[in-house]
Design a protein around this motif. Structure first.
Motif, mmCIF file in Angstrom:
data_model
loop_
_atom_site.group_PDB
_atom_site.id
_atom_site.type_symbol
_atom_site.label_atom_id
_atom_site.label_comp_id
_atom_site.label_asym_id
_atom_site.label_seq_id
_atom_site.Cartn_x
_atom_site.Cartn_y
_atom_site.Cartn_z
ATOM 1 N N ALA A 1 16.468 3.103 -56.751
ATOM 2 C CA ALA A 1 17.383 3.142 -57.899
ATOM 3 C C ALA A 1 17.368 1.814 -58.644
ATOM 4 O O ALA A 1 17.299 1.769 -59.877
ATOM 5 N N ALA A 2 17.407 0.719 -57.875
ATOM 6 C CA ALA A 2 17.388 -0.611 -58.493
ATOM 7 C C ALA A 2 16.075 -0.881 -59.213
ATOM 8 O O ALA A 2 16.029 -1.640 -60.193
ATOM 9 N N ALA A 3 14.989 -0.250 -58.746
ATOM 10 C CA ALA A 3 13.674 -0.469 -59.347
ATOM 11 C C ALA A 3 13.448 0.385 -60.589
ATOM 12 O O ALA A 3 12.424 0.237 -61.257
ATOM 13 N N GLY A 4 14.381 1.276 -60.882
ATOM 14 C CA GLY A 4 14.274 2.055 -62.111
ATOM 15 C C GLY A 4 13.668 3.432 -61.969
ATOM 16 O O GLY A 4 13.245 4.033 -62.965
ATOM 17 N N VAL A 5 13.644 3.979 -60.750
ATOM 18 C CA VAL A 5 13.149 5.340 -60.551
ATOM 19 C C VAL A 5 14.138 6.328 -61.180
ATOM 20 O O VAL A 5 15.356 6.175 -61.057
ATOM 21 N N ASP A 6 13.615 7.341 -61.851
ATOM 22 C CA ASP A 6 14.470 8.336 -62.498
ATOM 23 C C ASP A 6 14.890 9.448 -61.538
ATOM 24 O O ASP A 6 16.010 9.944 -61.612
ATOM 25 N N LEU A 7 13.961 9.829 -60.648
ATOM 26 C CA LEU A 7 14.237 10.959 -59.763
ATOM 27 C C LEU A 7 13.628 10.688 -58.398
ATOM 28 O O LEU A 7 12.445 10.333 -58.290
ATOM 29 N N LEU A 8 14.428 10.846 -57.344
ATOM 30 C CA LEU A 8 13.945 10.744 -55.973
ATOM 31 C C LEU A 8 13.860 12.145 -55.396
ATOM 32 O O LEU A 8 14.858 12.869 -55.322
ATOM 33 N N PHE A 9 12.650 12.528 -54.979
ATOM 34 C CA PHE A 9 12.437 13.815 -54.328
ATOM 35 C C PHE A 9 12.296 13.559 -52.842
ATOM 36 O O PHE A 9 11.370 12.890 -52.393
ATOM 37 N N MET A 10 13.256 14.076 -52.069
ATOM 38 C CA MET A 10 13.325 13.780 -50.642
ATOM 39 C C MET A 10 13.514 15.097 -49.877
ATOM 40 O O MET A 10 14.593 15.410 -49.380
ATOM 41 N N PRO A 11 12.452 15.898 -49.766
ATOM 42 C CA PRO A 11 12.592 17.236 -49.171
ATOM 43 C C PRO A 11 12.623 17.192 -47.654
ATOM 44 O O PRO A 11 11.975 16.349 -47.023
ATOM 45 N N PRO A 12 13.329 18.104 -47.017
ATOM 46 C CA PRO A 12 13.231 18.262 -45.561
ATOM 47 C C PRO A 12 11.904 18.944 -45.220
ATOM 48 O O PRO A 12 11.277 19.575 -46.085
ATOM 49 N N PRO A 13 11.466 18.854 -43.967
ATOM 50 C CA PRO A 13 10.167 19.441 -43.584
ATOM 51 C C PRO A 13 10.028 20.921 -43.925
ATOM 52 O O PRO A 13 8.954 21.369 -44.322
ATOM 53 N N GLU A 14 11.120 21.685 -43.797
ATOM 54 C CA GLU A 14 11.007 23.127 -44.034
ATOM 55 C C GLU A 14 10.776 23.475 -45.498
ATOM 56 O O GLU A 14 10.347 24.586 -45.827
ATOM 57 N N VAL A 15 11.063 22.557 -46.399
ATOM 58 C CA VAL A 15 10.753 22.787 -47.814
ATOM 59 C C VAL A 15 9.266 22.589 -48.076
ATOM 60 O O VAL A 15 8.646 23.341 -48.823
ATOM 61 N N VAL A 16 8.697 21.581 -47.446
ATOM 62 C CA VAL A 16 7.269 21.304 -47.638
ATOM 63 C C VAL A 16 6.412 22.271 -46.835
ATOM 64 O O VAL A 16 5.372 22.753 -47.313
ATOM 65 N N TYR A 17 6.840 22.562 -45.617
ATOM 66 C CA TYR A 17 6.090 23.461 -44.741
ATOM 67 C C TYR A 17 6.999 24.603 -44.286
ATOM 68 O O TYR A 17 7.528 24.594 -43.168
ATOM 69 N N PRO A 18 7.207 25.588 -45.153
ATOM 70 C CA PRO A 18 8.094 26.700 -44.791
ATOM 71 C C PRO A 18 7.511 27.524 -43.654
ATOM 72 O O PRO A 18 6.324 27.432 -43.330
ATOM 73 N N GLU A 19 8.359 28.339 -43.056
ATOM 74 C CA GLU A 19 7.918 29.179 -41.935
ATOM 75 C C GLU A 19 6.700 30.001 -42.337
ATOM 76 O O GLU A 19 6.657 30.601 -43.417
ATOM 77 N N ALA B 1 4.358 -0.240 -61.716
ATOM 78 C CA ALA B 1 3.181 0.242 -62.435
ATOM 79 C C ALA B 1 3.473 1.601 -63.075
ATOM 80 O O ALA B 1 3.053 1.873 -64.210
ATOM 81 N N ALA B 2 4.197 2.448 -62.353
ATOM 82 C CA ALA B 2 4.535 3.767 -62.890
ATOM 83 C C ALA B 2 5.475 3.650 -64.087
ATOM 84 O O ALA B 2 5.324 4.365 -65.088
ATOM 85 N N ARG B 3 6.427 2.750 -64.002
ATOM 86 C CA ARG B 3 7.351 2.554 -65.124
ATOM 87 C C ARG B 3 6.616 2.057 -66.359
ATOM 88 O O ARG B 3 6.936 2.434 -67.490
ATOM 89 N N ALA B 4 5.621 1.191 -66.143
ATOM 90 C CA ALA B 4 4.853 0.659 -67.263
ATOM 91 C C ALA B 4 3.916 1.702 -67.858
ATOM 92 O O ALA B 4 3.581 1.635 -69.049
ATOM 93 N N GLY B 5 3.491 2.667 -67.034
ATOM 94 C CA GLY B 5 2.460 3.601 -67.479
ATOM 95 C C GLY B 5 2.939 4.979 -67.860
ATOM 96 O O GLY B 5 2.161 5.775 -68.412
ATOM 97 N N THR B 6 4.201 5.310 -67.569
ATOM 98 C CA THR B 6 4.722 6.646 -67.884
ATOM 99 C C THR B 6 6.161 6.547 -68.368
ATOM 100 O O THR B 6 6.842 5.539 -68.156
ATOM 101 N N ASP B 7 6.637 7.622 -68.993
ATOM 102 C CA ASP B 7 8.004 7.624 -69.520
ATOM 103 C C ASP B 7 9.045 7.850 -68.432
ATOM 104 O O ASP B 7 10.149 7.301 -68.499
ATOM 105 N N ARG B 8 8.701 8.680 -67.448
ATOM 106 C CA ARG B 8 9.631 9.013 -66.370
ATOM 107 C C ARG B 8 8.939 8.824 -65.027
ATOM 108 O O ARG B 8 7.742 9.108 -64.892
ATOM 109 N N VAL B 9 9.711 8.381 -64.023
ATOM 110 C CA VAL B 9 9.120 8.080 -62.711
ATOM 111 C C VAL B 9 9.832 8.862 -61.619
ATOM 112 O O VAL B 9 11.059 8.809 -61.491
ATOM 113 N N ILE B 10 9.020 9.574 -60.834
ATOM 114 C CA ILE B 10 9.493 10.239 -59.627
ATOM 115 C C ILE B 10 8.970 9.459 -58.431
ATOM 116 O O ILE B 10 7.786 9.123 -58.377
#
Length: 280
Positions: free
Chosen positions: A83-101, A43-52
């Motif tokens: 990747a096979a589904a056509g995602v352009d960018l995978l954002f996979m942060p560790p917990p400390e990036v999302v919830y810093p000290e 759905a994201a590929r159909a509705g937008t130019d780039r998919v995260i």
């Protein structure tokens, strides 16, 4: 597909896309992907130019530490699927990036968060609302794609985006089901073979209740019968099986507006949730 784990790199890629006039869609996930997640990517590929796509097992939304520990983590497999589904960018942060000290902020959507799931999973939706808000701001996406299987979550996300004036359009995508009607879920992999055979009884009972309610049967009687059918099939506790307004999730005693039947029930130590449209 490029994979990044920090916000600076993520924003750098997105800034380049936006400078080129491209729209950006985001599909937030916690991994352990199945075809339902890939339908959101489609759905994201159909509705937008780039998919995260994002993969982050959010500790803030687990009120039970054992549930967090048991949540499947299959990053390599998931990345290959995306990747096979056509995602352009995978954002996979560790917990400390999302919830810093020192992280000390949370987002709460009052009212909608208190009912149904909120009664049985205290704090869950505060964790969902907080991480989703952060992901929207980190990715600067124009559109976000969520499955309708988590209907209450979808309404909460819509409300927070509207209330906080976050410039992202929320798109709900239909629940994908197995051939026997069971809603696809990462939790299904934890069902034994016998329980997996029993699991579709939840959807069958909900569908039968929806049919008789649409045909004019008293709502309370139809829902009571559905709960009894679910337990006769072999489920344990039925935490809720209710008719609610589709947007505000208010309890309904008659079908006088767009509505959903929402349910949560235990089967062999696994908690399953589902919902169906019951609008005339």
């Amino acid at each position: 597909m490029r994979t990044v784990r920090d916000v600076k790199a993520l924003r750098g890629v997105v800034a380049g896309w936006k400078a080129a006039g491209q729209s950006v869609g985001v599909v937030p996930t916690m991994g352990a992907l199945h075809p339902g997640h890939l339908s959101l990517v489609s759905a994201a590929r159909a509705g937008t130019d780039r998919v995260i796509a994002t993969i982050f097992v959010n500790p803030m939304q687990f009120n039970n530490p054992e549930d967090l520990a048991k949540y499947p983590r299959t990053e390599e497999r998931d990345a290959g699927m995306l990747a096979a589904a056509g995602v352009d960018l995978l954002f996979m942060p560790p917990p400390e990036v999302v919830y810093p000290e020192g992280f000390a902020t949370s987002v709460r959507v009052s009212g909608l968060s208190a009912e149904l799931e909120g009664m049985f999973r205290p704090g869950h939706f505060d964790g969902v609302a907080t991480v989703v808000t952060k992901l929207f701001l980190m990715t600067a996406a124009d559109r976000a794609f969520f499955g309708e299987k988590d209907w209450q979550q979808l309404q909460i996300v819509r409300r927070l985006a509207r209330d906080l004036n976050i410039p992202v359009a929320i798109t709900g995508c239909p629940t994908l089901r197995e051939a026997d009607g069971l809603a696809m879920s990462s939790r299904n992999t934890r069902l034994s073979a016998a329980d997996r055979a029993t699991a579709p009884a939840l959807h069958r009972a909900m569908s039968a209740a929806g049919t008789v309610i649409r045909n004019g049967a008293p709502v309370a009687e139809a829902l009571t019968r559905a709960r009894q059918e679910v337990q006769r099939a072999g489920f344990g506790e039925v935490e809720y099986l209710e008719l609610r307004g589709a947007e505000g999730l208010e309890p309904l005693q008659m079908l006088d507006r767009p509505a959903r039947i929402l349910a949560a029930a235990w089967l062999g130590g696994v908690r399953l949730i589902d919902n169906i449209d019951v609008t005339r």
